[in-house]
Motif scaffolding. Structure first.
Motif, PDB file in Angstrom:
ATOM      1  N   UNK A   4      18.832   2.068 -30.748  1.00 33.72           N
ATOM      2  CA  UNK A   4      18.671   3.021 -31.841  1.00 33.72           C
ATOM      3  C   UNK A   4      17.599   4.046 -31.494  1.00 33.72           C
ATOM      4  N   UNK A   5      18.039   5.279 -31.229  1.00 32.67           N
ATOM      5  CA  UNK A   5      17.106   6.350 -30.877  1.00 32.67           C
ATOM      6  C   UNK A   5      16.971   7.390 -31.986  1.00 32.67           C
ATOM      7  N   UNK A   6      17.775   7.271 -33.037  1.00 31.50           N
ATOM      8  CA  UNK A   6      17.700   8.193 -34.154  1.00 31.50           C
ATOM      9  C   UNK A   6      17.569   7.395 -35.449  1.00 31.50           C
ATOM     10  N   UNK A   7      16.998   7.976 -36.497  1.00 34.42           N
ATOM     11  CA  UNK A   7      16.875   7.247 -37.762  1.00 34.42           C
ATOM     12  C   UNK A   7      18.221   7.099 -38.455  1.00 34.42           C
ATOM     13  N   UNK A   8      18.264   6.243 -39.454  1.00 32.00           N
ATOM     14  CA  UNK A   8      19.460   6.037 -40.248  1.00 32.00           C
ATOM     15  C   UNK A   8      19.749   7.287 -41.070  1.00 32.00           C
ATOM     16  N   UNK A   9      21.001   7.555 -41.283  1.00 33.60           N
ATOM     17  CA  UNK A   9      21.422   8.703 -42.081  1.00 33.60           C
ATOM     18  C   UNK A   9      20.915   8.583 -43.516  1.00 33.60           C
ATOM     19  N   UNK A 181      21.188  19.232 -39.192  1.00 34.93           N
ATOM     20  CA  UNK A 181      22.233  18.820 -40.125  1.00 34.93           C
ATOM     21  C   UNK A 181      22.903  17.496 -39.738  1.00 34.93           C
ATOM     22  N   UNK A 182      23.265  17.299 -38.461  1.00 33.76           N
ATOM     23  CA  UNK A 182      23.958  16.050 -38.094  1.00 33.76           C
ATOM     24  C   UNK A 182      23.127  14.792 -38.322  1.00 33.76           C
ATOM     25  N   UNK A 183      21.808  14.966 -38.422  1.00 41.18           N
ATOM     26  CA  UNK A 183      20.939  13.808 -38.606  1.00 41.18           C
ATOM     27  C   UNK A 183      20.930  13.320 -40.050  1.00 41.18           C
ATOM     28  N   UNK A 184      21.339  14.179 -40.974  1.00 42.28           N
ATOM     29  CA  UNK A 184      21.234  13.865 -42.398  1.00 42.28           C
ATOM     30  C   UNK A 184      22.375  12.991 -42.907  1.00 42.28           C
ATOM     31  N   UNK A 185      23.582  13.244 -42.421  1.00 42.88           N
ATOM     32  CA  UNK A 185      24.752  12.624 -43.044  1.00 42.88           C
ATOM     33  C   UNK A 185      25.654  11.940 -42.037  1.00 42.88           C
ATOM     34  N   UNK A 186      26.222  10.828 -42.457  1.00 45.49           N
ATOM     35  CA  UNK A 186      27.311  10.207 -41.717  1.00 45.49           C
ATOM     36  C   UNK A 186      28.580  10.579 -42.491  1.00 45.49           C
ATOM     37  N   UNK A 212      38.435   1.849 -34.971  1.00 45.36           N
ATOM     38  CA  UNK A 212      38.121   1.298 -33.652  1.00 45.36           C
ATOM     39  C   UNK A 212      36.689   0.797 -33.554  1.00 45.36           C
ATOM     40  N   UNK A 213      35.812   1.362 -34.357  1.00 50.01           N
ATOM     41  CA  UNK A 213      34.394   1.023 -34.265  1.00 50.01           C
ATOM     42  C   UNK A 213      33.806   0.840 -35.669  1.00 50.01           C
ATOM     43  N   UNK A 214      32.712   0.112 -35.748  1.00 50.93           N
ATOM     44  CA  UNK A 214      31.989  -0.033 -37.010  1.00 50.93           C
ATOM     45  C   UNK A 214      31.136   1.214 -37.244  1.00 50.93           C
ATOM     46  N   UNK A 215      30.661   1.385 -38.467  1.00 57.22           N
ATOM     47  CA  UNK A 215      29.780   2.517 -38.758  1.00 57.22           C
ATOM     48  C   UNK A 215      28.518   2.468 -37.911  1.00 57.22           C
ATOM     49  N   UNK A 216      28.006   1.286 -37.686  1.00 58.56           N
ATOM     50  CA  UNK A 216      26.804   1.151 -36.861  1.00 58.56           C
ATOM     51  C   UNK A 216      27.083   1.601 -35.435  1.00 58.56           C
ATOM     52  N   UNK A 217      28.219   1.195 -34.881  1.00 55.29           N
ATOM     53  CA  UNK A 217      28.575   1.607 -33.522  1.00 55.29           C
ATOM     54  C   UNK A 217      28.784   3.110 -33.430  1.00 55.29           C
ATOM     55  N   UNK A 218      29.330   3.706 -34.481  1.00 60.43           N
ATOM     56  CA  UNK A 218      29.565   5.149 -34.472  1.00 60.43           C
ATOM     57  C   UNK A 218      28.260   5.931 -34.581  1.00 60.43           C
ATOM     58  N   UNK A 219      27.427   5.568 -35.542  1.00 63.56           N
ATOM     59  CA  UNK A 219      26.185   6.303 -35.770  1.00 63.56           C
ATOM     60  C   UNK A 219      25.230   6.188 -34.589  1.00 63.56           C
ATOM     61  N   UNK A 220      25.156   5.008 -34.032  1.00 63.69           N
ATOM     62  CA  UNK A 220      24.264   4.789 -32.896  1.00 63.69           C
ATOM     63  C   UNK A 220      25.000   4.856 -31.558  1.00 63.69           C
ATOM     64  N   UNK A 224      26.979  10.315 -29.753  1.00 64.44           N
ATOM     65  CA  UNK A 224      26.447  10.883 -30.993  1.00 64.44           C
ATOM     66  C   UNK A 224      24.937  11.059 -30.922  1.00 64.44           C
ATOM     67  N   UNK A 225      24.226  10.035 -30.480  1.00 60.42           N
ATOM     68  CA  UNK A 225      22.766  10.120 -30.406  1.00 60.42           C
ATOM     69  C   UNK A 225      22.316  11.193 -29.431  1.00 60.42           C
ATOM     70  N   UNK A 226      22.988  11.302 -28.296  1.00 59.86           N
ATOM     71  CA  UNK A 226      22.634  12.338 -27.315  1.00 59.86           C
ATOM     72  C   UNK A 226      22.756  13.726 -27.921  1.00 59.86           C
ATOM     73  N   UNK A 227      23.846  13.963 -28.645  1.00 59.18           N
ATOM     74  CA  UNK A 227      24.071  15.284 -29.241  1.00 59.18           C
ATOM     75  C   UNK A 227      23.058  15.573 -30.340  1.00 59.18           C
ATOM     76  N   UNK A 228      22.817  14.587 -31.199  1.00 61.18           N
ATOM     77  CA  UNK A 228      21.877  14.774 -32.299  1.00 61.18           C
ATOM     78  C   UNK A 228      20.487  15.097 -31.768  1.00 61.18           C
ATOM     79  N   UNK A 229      20.052  14.372 -30.759  1.00 56.74           N
ATOM     80  CA  UNK A 229      18.725  14.599 -30.185  1.00 56.74           C
ATOM     81  C   UNK A 229      18.637  15.954 -29.498  1.00 56.74           C
ATOM     82  N   UNK A 230      19.715  16.349 -28.837  1.00 57.80           N
ATOM     83  CA  UNK A 230      19.730  17.660 -28.177  1.00 57.80           C
ATOM     84  C   UNK A 230      19.636  18.784 -29.204  1.00 57.80           C
ATOM     85  N   UNK A 231      20.319  18.619 -30.324  1.00 54.53           N
ATOM     86  CA  UNK A 231      20.352  19.661 -31.344  1.00 54.53           C
ATOM     87  C   UNK A 231      19.023  19.833 -32.064  1.00 54.53           C
TER      88      UNK A 231
END
Length: 249
Positions: A4-9, A181-186, A212-220, A224-231
């Motif tokens: 987990x490199x980003x906070x929860x939505x 923006x992507x960090x705020x909402x799932x 195919x994946x759980x919400x946890x697998x998708x958010x983390x 997704x994390x790479x893009x969010x951190x880059x943005x």
């Protein structure tokens, strides 16, 4: 193993049904140039299964999410006859604040009675001229005693492909800006795709699907994390062409 490199939505946004009765030119569903890509949103039968919706609520709760839930994305939520049932499920699960955005075209006394007190807030955009607009707002206010009504004025905002804004000019103007923006909402659309942000209608970023994946697998997920951190950084929009062409600040 999930790192987990980003906070929860802060907000969970679920599109339960694809359709919308309006054809507003400022909406990305109507201005999107790839009509095949947006075709599912013009299918009145396209919707999320109730069992999938229930599972998403459980998974969000199990992740420790206790924030706001919105039951809408690029659709008209009142076209889903289950919206009251879904709202009740959200509140029964324990989430503290529930809202949706609607044009209220399908609102009547029966629907209002079903939703009043289940939804904490309705954001209502009335796309009509005065004096009809004022009379409609006044009438709607008489229908709700517990749910807060917020009338947004039906104001359009710049989105990709919008013909009523200089989107190319705006995109160049904001191209170097960070975006949080992507960090705020799932966001999950009716097909189960995880979306990056409000301007991602069709799943441009290939972030994965809840079937195919759980919400946890998708958010983390690593992508997704790479893009969010880059943005989060200046010039971070270069991470994806859809971000570089975004007209939002």
């Amino acid at each position: 193993m999930i790192t987990k490199r980003i906070p929860l939505y802060e907000q969970l946004e679920i599109e339960t049904k694809a359709s919308c009765n309006r054809v507003c030119e400022g909406c990305i569903r109507n201005s999107h140039p790839d009509r095949d890509a947006v075709k599912p949103w013009f299918n009145n039968d396209a919707q999320m299964e109730t069992s999938t919706f229930q599972r998403l609520l459980r998974e969000a709760w199990d992740m420790g999410f206790r924030g706001t839930v919105c039951l809408q994305h690029y659709n008209e939520p009142l076209q889903d006859p289950r919206i009251g049932e879904f709202g009740a499920l959200v509140k029964e699960t324990g989430f503290p604040y529930l809202f949706t955005c609607t044009n209220a075209d399908f609102m009547d006394e029966s629907r209002a009675a079903e939703l009043d007190g289940i939804f904490d807030e309705l954001l209502i955009a009335l796309y009509m001229s005065e004096p009809t607009k004022g009379r409609r707002e006044a009438w709607l206010r008489t229908l709700f005693k517990k749910t807060k009504l917020t009338f947004t004025g039906g104001v359009y905002i710049a989105t990709h492909f919008s013909p009523i804004f200089p989107v190319d000019w705006l995109a160049k103007r904001h191209a170097r800006n960070p975006c949080s923006e992507p960090l705020r909402r799932l966001i999950i659309n009716h097909r189960g795709d995880m979306l990056m942000c409000c301007d991602d209608m069709t799943g441009n970023f290939n972030l994965g699907n809840v079937h195919e994946y759980s919400l946890e697998q998708l958010w983390y997920g690593e992508r997704h994390q790479d893009m969010v951190l880059a943005l989060q950084k200046r010039d971070g929009r270069a991470v994806h062409p859809h971000c570089l062409s975004c007209p939002r600040p």
